[in-house]
Design a protein around this motif. Sequence first.
Motif, short mmCIF file in Angstrom:
data_model
loop_
_atom_site.label_atom_id
_atom_site.label_comp_id
_atom_site.label_asym_id
_atom_site.label_seq_id
_atom_site.Cartn_x
_atom_site.Cartn_y
_atom_site.Cartn_z
N ASN A 153 0.75 -1.19 0.05
CA ASN A 153 -0.15 -0.06 -0.12
C ASN A 153 0.78 1.38 -0.12
O ASN A 153 0.37 2.07 -0.86
CB ASN A 153 -0.94 0.07 1.11
N SER B 251 -9.87 1.81 -6.48
CA SER B 251 -10.38 2.35 -5.38
C SER B 251 -11.76 2.62 -5.85
O SER B 251 -12.56 2.66 -4.62
CB SER B 251 -9.86 3.69 -5.04
N GLN C 28 -13.30 -1.16 -4.98
CA GLN C 28 -13.02 -1.81 -3.50
C GLN C 28 -13.63 -1.34 -2.52
O GLN C 28 -13.87 -0.25 -2.09
CB GLN C 28 -11.55 -1.41 -3.33
N LYS C 29 -14.53 -2.41 -2.01
CA LYS C 29 -15.45 -2.15 -0.80
C LYS C 29 -14.78 -1.99 0.46
O LYS C 29 -15.07 -1.56 1.44
CB LYS C 29 -16.70 -3.16 -0.87
N GLU C 30 -13.76 -3.11 0.56
CA GLU C 30 -13.06 -3.21 1.73
C GLU C 30 -11.47 -3.05 1.66
O GLU C 30 -11.21 -3.65 0.48
CB GLU C 30 -13.49 -4.44 2.76
N ASP C 31 -10.95 -2.59 2.72
CA ASP C 31 -9.42 -2.66 2.51
C ASP C 31 -8.62 -4.21 2.52
O ASP C 31 -9.47 -4.79 3.54
CB ASP C 31 -8.67 -2.01 3.57
N ILE C 32 -7.68 -4.78 2.16
CA ILE C 32 -7.21 -5.77 2.32
C ILE C 32 -6.44 -6.07 3.61
O ILE C 32 -5.92 -5.07 4.09
CB ILE C 32 -6.24 -6.31 1.16
#
Length: 151
Positions: free
Chosen positions: A74, A144, A147-151
């Motif tokens: 990230n 982005s 992407q619903k949720e962060d990894i």
Amino acid sequence: MKTIYLSLILFLAGIGGALAQNPDFDQELATKLGADDYGMKKYVIAFLYRGERVNEYSAEERAKLQQGHLANINKLAEEGKMVLAGPFFGNEDLRGLFFFNVESLEEAQKLTESDPSIQAGVLKMELKEWYGSAALPLLLELHSKIQKEDI
């Protein structure tokens, strides 16, 4: 007569060149992305392999290393140095890929050495130069949005 033929050839070459121009071409964007005349540029791909020291770490230690690995990905993406990363399915020795937006293998090597999993020997990388679309960095902007949720 030679002058007429030469003029005709130059005229037809000029028309052919004009016809080959992309009407959607955006010089400002191409310059910003470092594109050549074909809309391409050099990247460095890191092939991530299972390291020799994986078994030296407990599952908890490997989980912490994985968190650091993802945080490093990230960070490099935010810096614009990494434009694509991801694992392979399965449990083979080839674990994943990084696409670095850098000019040299040496710079990519320094970036790979910032990864906690590389430092710990859980992963190792092989670097190769690659020629691909200069638009690849734009993928992160699109990602982005989906992407619903962060990894």
